[in-house]
Design an enzyme around this catalytic site. Structure first.
Site: not given
Ligand SMILES: *Cc1c(COP(=O)(O)O)cnc(C)c1O
Length: 410
Positions: A303, A332-333
């Site tokens: 959000y 891992c992002e």
């Protein structure tokens, strides 16, 4: 520290870290108690447990005469485990029954259902004549702190659109109608609230059925930012109280007022404690990486929510120098960033200079924190600690790798 809590102070947090290590969640029950007391004018307080569903938090709510809402079979199980009486204390709220097994459980335990679709009336009525129900109404307009938390209007899946259609089933299956419910969305705007109350009155006048309760739903906001105002509970109560009186006069019997908050009761009671493990410069930008990710706290990513961040220096010195830094986690992002804003994913905070081993604390994470966390990136769930009567105790253990893998060992 942001929280006005005597317990969530540096010294105490360091003691807890020493015993249980980071990362972990900490809740201060004094703050929950205070928020419950702030709502004492309402005839009934029902905790929307999805905000923080740990059974020890539920037990605390029960001890303080707070009833409970369940939105899934799992939440029914939690409430019962915490000692709630299914018939008297639990309401199941949904727009569907996920399975026939769930309907049968609800019927055998005699759990009141807050009905969100006409199909539910038919499915429940066939198995249980005279079952106790609430009707959740979609007021045909909505409001929320974010499009994803808006719960009214055409853009929301929640509630019954045309309440008149329920009459046929109410007669056919002799349902006992307890009350009418409207949960409009998270973050209340008082102009919008007046519209909601008007709609509640109109709906009940047109519907012409006897009821005992109306429910305001939840959605009460909390000051996530330092300069934000506290929610005006008295104002909220007074607007609803007037509504209740009008309805009561019209119907000719007293109407009780129920409130159903999640966030308001628990958000400010909780913090997430993490530790700095890596600090790196990428071009002109500084990244401080800690040992929690969005699998623990997803609100900033889902959000763009703001959580106040404070720090505790490892060596207890005071850091005077302030620095701009992005705070991220180990996932891992690229989006595993806690300092996002609505406009920018890679945004920063101004914080005292951080070093490896310092602690980074995310405030107001008692609601939609631990209850929304997952095992993504195969990261085990982290512990929850509750402070009660000046003592702290663990209320959820750190998940082990063995436990995480167990379900897959076929
Ligand atoms: C989520 C939910 C609430 C609580 O919302 P908050 O914004 O946390 O107060 C109340 N009622 C229902 C039916 C909900 O789904």
């Amino acid at each position: 520290m942001k929280n006005n809590s005597k317990n969530l102070n540096k010294k105490y947090i360091l003691q807890i870290i020493e015993k249980y290590q980071t990362p972990l969640w900490i809740y201060d029950s004094n703050i929950i108690k205070d928020r419950i007391l702030q709502l004492k004018k309402f005839d009934s307080i029902r905790f929307a447990q999805k905000a923080c569903s740990n059974i020890h938090i539920l037990k605390f709510m029960k001890e303080n005469n707070v009833k409970v809402d369940a939105v899934s079979e799992g939440e029914i199980e939690r409430a019962i485990y915490a000692g709630y009486n299914p018939e008297k204390d639990i309401v199941f709220t949904s727009d569907l029954f996920e399975s026939n097994k769930l309907i049968k459980k609800i019927v055998s335990l005699n759990i009141t259902v807050n009905i969100g679709s006409i199909n539910m009336l038919e499915q429940l009525g066939k198995l249980s004549l005279g079952h106790k129900i609430w009707l959740r109404i979609n007021p045909k307009f909505g409001y929320g702190h974010n499009e994803k938390t808006n719960t009214g209007g055409e853009n929301s899946k929640h509630g019954i659109w045309n309440i008149q259609k329920s009459l046929y089933y109410i007669k056919k299956y002799k349902f006992k109608l307890v009350g009418i419910h409207m949960h409009i969305g998270s973050g209340i705007n008082f102009n919008n609230l007046k519209k909601v109350c008007k709609k509640m009155i109109e709906t009940i006048f047109n519907f012409k059925q006897k009821i005992k309760f109306i429910s305001t739903g939840g959605g009460l906001s909390i000051p996530y930012k330092l300069n934000e105002k506290k929610f005006n509970v008295d104002n909220f109560f007074n607007i609803w109280d007037k509504t209740r009186k009008k309805i009561s006069q019209y119907i000719g019997n007293p109407i009780k007022l129920e409130i159903e908050p999640g966030r308001f009761l628990v958000a400010e009671s909780g913090i997430l404690v993490s530790k700095v493990r890596s600090i790196k410069k990428m071009g002109k930008k500084k990244y401080t990486l800690v040992n929690v990710g969005f699998n623990e706290l997803i609100r900033p990513v889902l959000y763009s929510s703001y959580h106040h961040i404070s720090i505790i220096k490892r060596n207890k010195e005071k850091s005077k120098k302030m620095e701009k830094t992005i705070i991220g986690g180990p996932l891992c992002e690229s989006g595993d960033i806690f300092t996002q804003t609505k406009k920018k994913m890679i945004s920063h905070r101004l914080l005292p200079k951080l070093d490896i081993g310092d602690y980074v604390i995310f405030h107001d994470t008692g609601a939609y924190g631990a209850s929304m966390s997952s095992n993504y990136n195969s990261r085990p769930l982290i512990p929850e600690i509750l402070i009660e009567n000046k003592k702290f105790r663990i209320i959820r253990k750190r998940q082990t790798f063995k436990e995480m893998l167990m379900l897959e060992k076929i």
